[in-house]
Design a protein around this motif. Sequence first.
Motif, PDB file in Angstrom:
ATOM      1  N   GLU A  50       0.801  -1.220   0.000  1.00 16.26           N
ATOM      2  CA  GLU A  50       0.000   0.000   0.000  1.00 16.26           C
ATOM      3  C   GLU A  50       0.836   1.274   0.000  1.00 16.26           C
ATOM      4  OE1 GLU A  50      -2.726  -0.213   3.243  1.00 16.26           O
ATOM      5  OE2 GLU A  50      -3.835  -1.932   2.413  1.00 16.26           O
ATOM      6  N   THR A  51       2.157   1.141   0.117  1.00 18.55           N
ATOM      7  CA  THR A  51       3.019   2.327   0.143  1.00 18.55           C
ATOM      8  C   THR A  51       3.484   2.755  -1.244  1.00 18.55           C
ATOM      9  OG1 THR A  51       5.102   1.098   0.407  1.00 18.55           O
ATOM     10  CG2 THR A  51       3.848   1.630   2.410  1.00 18.55           C
ATOM     11  N   ILE A  52       3.182   1.960  -2.266  1.00 17.15           N
ATOM     12  CA  ILE A  52       3.574   2.326  -3.629  1.00 17.15           C
ATOM     13  C   ILE A  52       2.354   2.390  -4.544  1.00 17.15           C
ATOM     14  CG2 ILE A  52       5.840   1.250  -3.350  1.00 17.15           C
ATOM     15  CD1 ILE A  52       4.790  -0.956  -5.298  1.00 17.15           C
ATOM     16  N   SER A  53       2.485   3.114  -5.629  1.00 17.67           N
ATOM     17  CA  SER A  53       1.379   3.216  -6.586  1.00 17.67           C
ATOM     18  C   SER A  53       1.823   2.976  -8.020  1.00 17.67           C
ATOM     19  CB  SER A  53       0.721   4.596  -6.487  1.00 17.67           C
ATOM     20  OG  SER A  53       1.665   5.630  -6.694  1.00 17.67           O
ATOM     21  N   VAL A  54       3.144   2.938  -8.255  1.00 18.25           N
ATOM     22  CA  VAL A  54       3.682   2.765  -9.609  1.00 18.25           C
ATOM     23  C   VAL A  54       4.854   1.803  -9.569  1.00 18.25           C
ATOM     24  CG1 VAL A  54       4.778   3.906 -11.579  1.00 18.25           C
ATOM     25  CG2 VAL A  54       2.958   5.080 -10.319  1.00 18.25           C
ATOM     26  N   ILE A  55       4.944   0.936 -10.584  1.00 18.11           N
ATOM     27  CA  ILE A  55       6.077   0.018 -10.726  1.00 18.11           C
ATOM     28  C   ILE A  55       6.783   0.301 -12.047  1.00 18.11           C
ATOM     29  CG2 ILE A  55       6.774  -2.401 -11.001  1.00 18.11           C
ATOM     30  CD1 ILE A  55       4.281  -3.163  -9.371  1.00 18.11           C
ATOM     31  N   ILE A  56       8.092   0.431 -12.004  1.00 17.38           N
ATOM     32  CA  ILE A  56       8.903   0.483 -13.219  1.00 17.38           C
ATOM     33  C   ILE A  56       9.543  -0.887 -13.390  1.00 17.38           C
ATOM     34  CG2 ILE A  56      10.903   1.504 -14.375  1.00 17.38           C
ATOM     35  CD1 ILE A  56      10.432   4.038 -12.716  1.00 17.38           C
ATOM     36  N   LEU A  57       9.354  -1.502 -14.547  1.00 23.36           N
ATOM     37  CA  LEU A  57       9.944  -2.804 -14.839  1.00 23.36           C
ATOM     38  C   LEU A  57      11.041  -2.617 -15.870  1.00 23.36           C
ATOM     39  CD1 LEU A  57       9.917  -5.874 -14.422  1.00 23.36           C
ATOM     40  CD2 LEU A  57       8.204  -6.022 -16.241  1.00 23.36           C
ATOM     41  N   GLN A  58      12.259  -3.019 -15.531  1.00 21.55           N
ATOM     42  CA  GLN A  58      13.398  -2.833 -16.427  1.00 21.55           C
ATOM     43  C   GLN A  58      14.357  -4.004 -16.304  1.00 21.55           C
ATOM     44  OE1 GLN A  58      14.700   0.904 -14.603  1.00 21.55           O
ATOM     45  NE2 GLN A  58      16.459  -0.151 -13.696  1.00 21.55           N
ATOM     46  N   SER A  59      15.338  -4.028 -17.212  1.00 24.61           N
ATOM     47  CA  SER A  59      16.333  -5.098 -17.181  1.00 24.61           C
ATOM     48  C   SER A  59      17.732  -4.516 -17.212  1.00 24.61           C
ATOM     49  CB  SER A  59      16.131  -6.064 -18.358  1.00 24.61           C
ATOM     50  OG  SER A  59      16.380  -5.410 -19.593  1.00 24.61           O
ATOM     51  N   GLY A 106       6.952   0.055 -18.404  1.00 22.38           N
ATOM     52  CA  GLY A 106       8.058  -0.711 -18.959  1.00 22.38           C
ATOM     53  C   GLY A 106       9.163   0.222 -19.435  1.00 22.38           C
ATOM     54  N   ARG A 107      10.396  -0.101 -19.070  1.00 23.47           N
ATOM     55  CA  ARG A 107      11.571   0.646 -19.550  1.00 23.47           C
ATOM     56  C   ARG A 107      12.376  -0.307 -20.426  1.00 23.47           C
ATOM     57  NH1 ARG A 107      16.851   0.640 -18.234  1.00 23.47           N
ATOM     58  NH2 ARG A 107      18.099   2.558 -18.407  1.00 23.47           N
ATOM     59  N   VAL A 108      12.277  -0.112 -21.744  1.00 16.69           N
ATOM     60  CA  VAL A 108      12.862  -1.045 -22.704  1.00 16.69           C
ATOM     61  C   VAL A 108      14.080  -0.381 -23.342  1.00 16.69           C
ATOM     62  CG1 VAL A 108      12.417  -2.440 -24.754  1.00 16.69           C
ATOM     63  CG2 VAL A 108      10.580  -2.035 -23.103  1.00 16.69           C
ATOM     64  N   GLN A 109      15.262  -0.788 -22.898  1.00 16.64           N
ATOM     65  CA  GLN A 109      16.498  -0.141 -23.326  1.00 16.64           C
ATOM     66  C   GLN A 109      17.165  -0.828 -24.496  1.00 16.64           C
ATOM     67  OE1 GLN A 109      16.330  -2.535 -21.352  1.00 16.64           O
ATOM     68  NE2 GLN A 109      18.269  -3.536 -20.923  1.00 16.64           N
ATOM     69  N   LYS A 111      16.734  -4.561 -27.493  1.00 16.82           N
ATOM     70  CA  LYS A 111      15.902  -5.472 -28.265  1.00 16.82           C
ATOM     71  C   LYS A 111      15.140  -6.457 -27.376  1.00 16.82           C
ATOM     72  CE  LYS A 111      18.691  -5.340 -32.489  1.00 16.82           C
ATOM     73  NZ  LYS A 111      19.479  -6.121 -33.472  1.00 16.82           N
ATOM     74  N   ALA A 112      14.035  -6.945 -27.900  1.00 17.70           N
ATOM     75  CA  ALA A 112      13.226  -7.936 -27.184  1.00 17.70           C
ATOM     76  C   ALA A 112      12.765  -9.001 -28.162  1.00 17.70           C
ATOM     77  CB  ALA A 112      12.017  -7.280 -26.523  1.00 17.70           C
ATOM     78  N   VAL A 113      12.783 -10.253 -27.696  1.00 20.85           N
ATOM     79  CA  VAL A 113      12.401 -11.396 -28.521  1.00 20.85           C
ATOM     80  C   VAL A 113      11.401 -12.252 -27.755  1.00 20.85           C
ATOM     81  CG1 VAL A 113      13.239 -13.429 -29.788  1.00 20.85           C
ATOM     82  CG2 VAL A 113      14.706 -11.417 -29.548  1.00 20.85           C
ATOM     83  N   GLY A 114      10.441 -12.829 -28.469  1.00 24.15           N
ATOM     84  CA  GLY A 114       9.547 -13.834 -27.896  1.00 24.15           C
ATOM     85  C   GLY A 114       8.863 -13.387 -26.622  1.00 24.15           C
ATOM     86  N   GLY A 115       9.129 -14.133 -25.531  1.00 26.95           N
ATOM     87  CA  GLY A 115       8.511 -13.820 -24.257  1.00 26.95           C
ATOM     88  C   GLY A 115       8.788 -12.411 -23.785  1.00 26.95           C
ATOM     89  N   GLY A 116       9.925 -11.852 -24.185  1.00 26.03           N
ATOM     90  CA  GLY A 116      10.235 -10.468 -23.839  1.00 26.03           C
ATOM     91  C   GLY A 116       9.223  -9.503 -24.431  1.00 26.03           C
ATOM     92  N   VAL A 117       8.761  -9.804 -25.645  1.00 26.25           N
ATOM     93  CA  VAL A 117       7.727  -8.977 -26.280  1.00 26.25           C
ATOM     94  C   VAL A 117       6.419  -9.095 -25.503  1.00 26.25           C
ATOM     95  CG1 VAL A 117       6.423  -8.564 -28.410  1.00 26.25           C
ATOM     96  CG2 VAL A 117       8.834  -9.228 -28.532  1.00 26.25           C
ATOM     97  N   GLY A 118       6.133 -10.313 -25.018  1.00 28.01           N
ATOM     98  CA  GLY A 118       4.931 -10.512 -24.219  1.00 28.01           C
ATOM     99  C   GLY A 118       4.960  -9.717 -22.939  1.00 28.01           C
ATOM    100  N   ILE A 119       6.111  -9.657 -22.282  1.00 28.05           N
ATOM    101  CA  ILE A 119       6.249  -8.884 -21.052  1.00 28.05           C
ATOM    102  C   ILE A 119       6.040  -7.399 -21.333  1.00 28.05           C
ATOM    103  CG2 ILE A 119       7.903  -8.159 -19.283  1.00 28.05           C
ATOM    104  CD1 ILE A 119       9.079 -11.018 -19.464  1.00 28.05           C
ATOM    105  N   ILE A 120       6.607  -6.923 -22.426  1.00 24.87           N
ATOM    106  CA  ILE A 120       6.394  -5.523 -22.823  1.00 24.87           C
ATOM    107  C   ILE A 120       4.906  -5.247 -23.028  1.00 24.87           C
ATOM    108  CG2 ILE A 120       6.766  -3.847 -24.680  1.00 24.87           C
ATOM    109  CD1 ILE A 120       9.531  -5.169 -25.089  1.00 24.87           C
ATOM    110  N   ALA A 121       4.229  -6.169 -23.713  1.00 29.14           N
ATOM    111  CA  ALA A 121       2.809  -5.991 -24.003  1.00 29.14           C
ATOM    112  C   ALA A 121       1.957  -5.985 -22.739  1.00 29.14           C
ATOM    113  CB  ALA A 121       2.322  -7.091 -24.953  1.00 29.14           C
ATOM    114  N   ALA A 122       2.431  -6.633 -21.676  1.00 30.22           N
ATOM    115  CA  ALA A 122       1.683  -6.692 -20.430  1.00 30.22           C
ATOM    116  C   ALA A 122       1.912  -5.474 -19.553  1.00 30.22           C
ATOM    117  CB  ALA A 122       2.027  -7.964 -19.660  1.00 30.22           C
ATOM    118  N   CYS A 123       2.844  -4.607 -19.927  1.00 30.57           N
ATOM    119  CA  CYS A 123       3.027  -3.345 -19.215  1.00 30.57           C
ATOM    120  C   CYS A 123       1.909  -2.377 -19.614  1.00 30.57           C
ATOM    121  CB  CYS A 123       4.387  -2.733 -19.540  1.00 30.57           C
ATOM    122  SG  CYS A 123       5.808  -3.666 -18.919  1.00 30.57           S
ATOM    123  N   ASP A 124       1.629  -1.427 -18.742  1.00 26.77           N
ATOM    124  CA  ASP A 124       0.541  -0.480 -18.996  1.00 26.77           C
ATOM    125  C   ASP A 124       0.991   0.726 -19.814  1.00 26.77           C
ATOM    126  OD1 ASP A 124      -1.434  -1.910 -17.356  1.00 26.77           O
ATOM    127  OD2 ASP A 124      -0.114  -1.358 -15.699  1.00 26.77           O
TER     128      ASP A 124
END
Length: 254
Positions: A50-59, A106-109, A111-124
């Motif tokens: 409950e202390t956060i409201s935003v998530i940044i997903l990166q690699s 999503g922070r995409v720095q 290339k992305a392949v396969g499942g990586g594209v799926g993860i990107i697509a699941a970001c808001d």
Amino acid sequence: MSLENQNGSLQTSFTGTVATVEFGHPASNSFPRNLLNRLTAEINLLSRNETISVIILQSQGAKVFCSGASFDELLEVENEEQGTEFFSGFAHLLNAMRNCSKIIIGRVQGKAVGGGVGIIAACDYVFATTESAVKLSELAIGIGPFVIEPAVSRKIGKMAMTEMTLAAHGWKSAEWALEHGLYSEIHPATELEAAVENFAKKLSAYNPDALCEMKKIIWENTEHWESLLFERAAITGKLILSDFSKTALLQFKK
């Protein structure tokens, strides 16, 4: 190589009400099942925080965001049960991202392949660099993007998904991904970090209850994914056992 490096790494840091989750793996940020499970668990944990409201997903790294499933583990699959279990890892992750009460940026720095594209697509909302090309290469190794297809099609449409899937050896540029809705914004690599941080800071200043309700609306009519993605995992789990897939995986690994 340390055990941590073999399994990949996962770290979460906090700045105000923003949580930054960073994953990494020495094999082009690929996902062995253990790392998939860890990321899924972390998304579920942050959803309840409950202390956060935003998530940044990166690699980690500069050139590759995510290369999808671990080829080493795919080569170890010996039966349908093991195959279904492995690809269910992506199903669990996509559902965790879909059900997460927080907005995921999503922070995409790279290339992305396969499942990586799926993860990107699941970001808001997704920021990418001008070098962040994408590819769905699954047909080339005897399977298909079955588990991630609902997420990808939801973002870019069925026809664009079909184009990516059938052109399994071809890259789509970051500009193409932006035009078709996979990316929300693209920036030069030197400006990506600042763009993400600025957006996350502004977003985190909004009413967290409003963000939570907006998240529900963003993902309306996807409840059937709770079963659909696992049905798709079973399809992929069967196909990965074919001689075609085993031979293709060995060639790709070389």
